[in-house]
Scaffold this motif. Structure first.
Motif, short mmCIF file in Angstrom:
data_model
loop_
_atom_site.label_atom_id
_atom_site.label_comp_id
_atom_site.label_asym_id
_atom_site.label_seq_id
_atom_site.Cartn_x
_atom_site.Cartn_y
_atom_site.Cartn_z
N ARG A 279 0.83 -1.21 0.00
CA ARG A 279 0.00 0.00 0.00
C ARG A 279 0.87 1.27 0.00
O ARG A 279 2.07 1.22 0.30
N VAL A 280 0.23 2.37 -0.28
CA VAL A 280 0.90 3.67 -0.27
C VAL A 280 0.79 4.25 1.13
O VAL A 280 -0.28 4.25 1.73
N TYR A 281 1.91 4.71 1.67
CA TYR A 281 1.92 5.31 3.00
C TYR A 281 1.90 6.82 2.88
O TYR A 281 2.59 7.40 2.04
N LYS A 282 1.12 7.45 3.72
CA LYS A 282 1.09 8.91 3.78
C LYS A 282 2.22 9.37 4.70
O LYS A 282 2.46 8.77 5.75
N ARG A 283 2.88 10.42 4.31
CA ARG A 283 3.96 10.97 5.14
C ARG A 283 3.36 11.61 6.38
O ARG A 283 2.28 12.19 6.34
N VAL A 284 4.08 11.50 7.50
CA VAL A 284 3.65 12.19 8.72
C VAL A 284 4.38 13.53 8.78
O VAL A 284 5.01 13.93 7.79
N SER A 285 4.35 14.18 9.94
CA SER A 285 4.88 15.55 10.03
C SER A 285 6.26 15.69 9.41
O SER A 285 6.56 16.70 8.79
N GLY A 286 7.09 14.68 9.58
CA GLY A 286 8.29 14.64 8.76
C GLY A 286 9.58 15.09 9.37
O GLY A 286 10.59 15.10 8.68
N ASP A 287 9.61 15.46 10.66
CA ASP A 287 10.91 15.87 11.21
C ASP A 287 11.68 14.63 11.67
O ASP A 287 11.17 13.52 11.66
N GLN A 288 12.91 14.82 12.09
CA GLN A 288 13.78 13.69 12.40
C GLN A 288 13.29 12.92 13.63
O GLN A 288 13.51 11.71 13.73
N THR A 289 12.61 13.58 14.56
CA THR A 289 12.13 12.89 15.76
C THR A 289 10.83 12.12 15.50
O THR A 289 10.46 11.26 16.27
N ASN A 290 10.13 12.44 14.43
CA ASN A 290 8.88 11.77 14.09
C ASN A 290 8.88 11.39 12.61
O ASN A 290 8.11 11.92 11.82
N PRO A 291 9.75 10.44 12.23
CA PRO A 291 9.84 10.09 10.80
C PRO A 291 8.66 9.22 10.37
O PRO A 291 7.96 8.64 11.20
#
Ligand SMILES: [Zn+2]
Length: 122
Positions: A59-71
């Protein structure tokens, strides 16, 4: 001569009988594909029957907030996985990169990704 041509046209314009070798089961339907499947196809059909609609995790995953602590967590059964990031909504190309377990990696667009252990099939 004309009657010979007319008879030839009449013979050639008849519809032929078409036969098929398909046999139906006693229920009047085709056999269950699970009975014929083997290997990975059978594993996929069994997983879907057990309620897992995505047994190979495609499946395709949606990106989360995207910073290094919450990849964005990407599951994998292996130590490396090739991941494609569509960096912008209107992008016409995919930015491919290799992820390795145990390390986070930043895409050119600034989002971070991390490889985690995938669940085994069924
Ligand atoms: Zn990106």
């Amino acid at each position: 001569m004309a009657s010979l041509i007319a008879r030839s046209i009449a013979q050639n314009s008849r519809r032929g009988v078409q036969l098929t070798s398909v046999r139906f089961s006693s229920k009047g339907m085709m056999a269950d594909p699970l009975d014929h499947a083997t290997g990975l196809e059978k594993q996929e059909l069994l997983a879907k029957a057990a309620g897992n609609d995505n047994p190979f995790d495609m499946r395709v995953y949606k990106r989360v907030s995207g910073d290094q602590t919450n990849p964005t967590m990407v599951p994998s059964f292996y130590e490396k996985r090739l991941v494609g990031c569509i960096c912008e909504e209107d992008a016409t190309c995919v930015n491919w990169m290799w992820l390795e377990k145990g390390a986070t990696k930043r895409c050119e667009c600034g989002y971070w990704f991390q490889l985690i252990d995938g669940k085994p099939l069924v």
